[in-house]
Design a protein around this motif. Structure first.
Motif, PDB file in Angstrom:
ATOM      1  N   HIS A  82       0.842  -1.203   0.000  1.00 17.69           N
ATOM      2  CA  HIS A  82       0.000   0.000   0.000  1.00 17.69           C
ATOM      3  C   HIS A  82       0.878   1.254   0.000  1.00 17.69           C
ATOM      4  O   HIS A  82       0.674   2.167  -0.816  1.00 17.69           O
ATOM      5  CB  HIS A  82      -0.933  -0.011   1.210  1.00 17.69           C
ATOM      6  N   ASN A  83       1.839   1.285   0.905  1.00 18.25           N
ATOM      7  CA  ASN A  83       2.734   2.444   0.981  1.00 18.25           C
ATOM      8  C   ASN A  83       3.582   2.583  -0.281  1.00 18.25           C
ATOM      9  O   ASN A  83       3.820   3.693  -0.764  1.00 18.25           O
ATOM     10  CB  ASN A  83       3.635   2.337   2.214  1.00 18.25           C
TER      11      ASN A  83
ATOM     12  N   TYR B 175       2.821   1.615  -3.389  1.00 10.46           N
ATOM     13  CA  TYR B 175       2.001   2.154  -4.472  1.00 10.46           C
ATOM     14  C   TYR B 175       1.696   3.634  -4.253  1.00 10.46           C
ATOM     15  O   TYR B 175       1.684   4.414  -5.208  1.00 10.46           O
ATOM     16  CB  TYR B 175       0.697   1.364  -4.625  1.00 10.46           C
ATOM     17  N   ASN B 176       1.452   4.018  -3.017  1.00 11.06           N
ATOM     18  CA  ASN B 176       1.212   5.440  -2.736  1.00 11.06           C
ATOM     19  C   ASN B 176       2.442   6.283  -3.062  1.00 11.06           C
ATOM     20  O   ASN B 176       2.315   7.375  -3.631  1.00 11.06           O
ATOM     21  CB  ASN B 176       0.808   5.651  -1.280  1.00 11.06           C
ATOM     22  N   ARG B 177       3.622   5.807  -2.686  1.00  9.75           N
ATOM     23  CA  ARG B 177       4.848   6.554  -2.984  1.00  9.75           C
ATOM     24  C   ARG B 177       5.066   6.684  -4.490  1.00  9.75           C
ATOM     25  O   ARG B 177       5.618   7.680  -4.957  1.00  9.75           O
ATOM     26  CB  ARG B 177       6.067   5.890  -2.334  1.00  9.75           C
TER      27      ARG B 177
ATOM     28  N   CYS C 175       2.612   6.813  -6.597  1.00  8.30           N
ATOM     29  CA  CYS C 175       1.411   7.476  -7.130  1.00  8.30           C
ATOM     30  C   CYS C 175       0.686   6.583  -8.130  1.00  8.30           C
ATOM     31  O   CYS C 175       0.234   7.038  -9.189  1.00  8.30           O
ATOM     32  CB  CYS C 175       1.756   8.828  -7.756  1.00  8.30           C
TER      33      CYS C 175
ATOM     34  N   LYS D 200      -2.081   2.919  -8.339  1.00 10.61           N
ATOM     35  CA  LYS D 200      -3.090   2.192  -7.576  1.00 10.61           C
ATOM     36  C   LYS D 200      -3.005   0.683  -7.749  1.00 10.61           C
ATOM     37  O   LYS D 200      -3.549  -0.065  -6.949  1.00 10.61           O
ATOM     38  CB  LYS D 200      -4.486   2.669  -7.956  1.00 10.61           C
TER      39      LYS D 200
END
Length: 161
Positions: free
Chosen positions: A58-59, A61-63, A65, A67
């Motif tokens: 999750h982190n 993919y967030n870093r 940008c 999904k």
């Protein structure tokens, strides 16, 4: 430079993938140590640590940008011409393979411990004394109680929480 542009730079990608590889390695080492101490204790109370992988991705993919895994792969495919990107992506694939191997090894140990040794083949007697819960009544039963029934729908759920 906006956040997405920064996340898609070769240096940023290398840093983010490298951080993710390190986090997965740490989690994998912790899980290996738990299993080494006691497989039964691991399965009874420590298997939930494996869920930490969800947070790591999750982190990650967030870093980046993104999904989805497909979006992440497209990102590093566009930058794969850089040797540092190639190296770190290969490190990710390697640690993911180690993760899969770890889970397969745990599964083999569980099957050997619980089924009396080794994999079952066609015609082999399975572990019919496995304790089950009847979903309709909530009572404890064994698989043997249901064998020979005219109609049997058996749903086996494996839950690691």
């Amino acid at each position: 430079m906006d956040k997405e542009a920064a996340a898609s730079s070769p240096t940023s990608l290398v840093d983010n993938v490298s951080k993710t590889v390190s986090e997965i390695e740490e989690l994998l080492e912790r899980a290996r140590n738990f299993v080494k101490e006691s497989l039964d204790d691991f399965m009874d109370s420590k298997v939930g640590c494996l869920g930490g992988l969800i947070g790591i991705y999750h982190n990650f993919y967030n870093r980046l940008c993104v999904k989805t895994r497909s979006e992440a792969e497209r990102l590093w495919e566009n930058l794969y011409r850089y040797p540092a990107v190639q190296s770190v992506v290969e490190d990710l694939w390697e640690v993911e393979e180690q993760w899969d191997t770890f889970l397969q090894d745990v599964d083999k140990q569980l099957n050997a411990d619980r089924a009396g040794g080794g994999d079952l083949g066609v015609g082999s007697l399975g572990p019919v004394d496995v304790p089950l819960v009847d979903a309709r009544t909530g009572s404890s039963v064994s698989l043997q109680d249901y064998l020979g029934s005219q109609y049997l729908l058996l749903v086996l759920l494996r839950h690691f929480a």
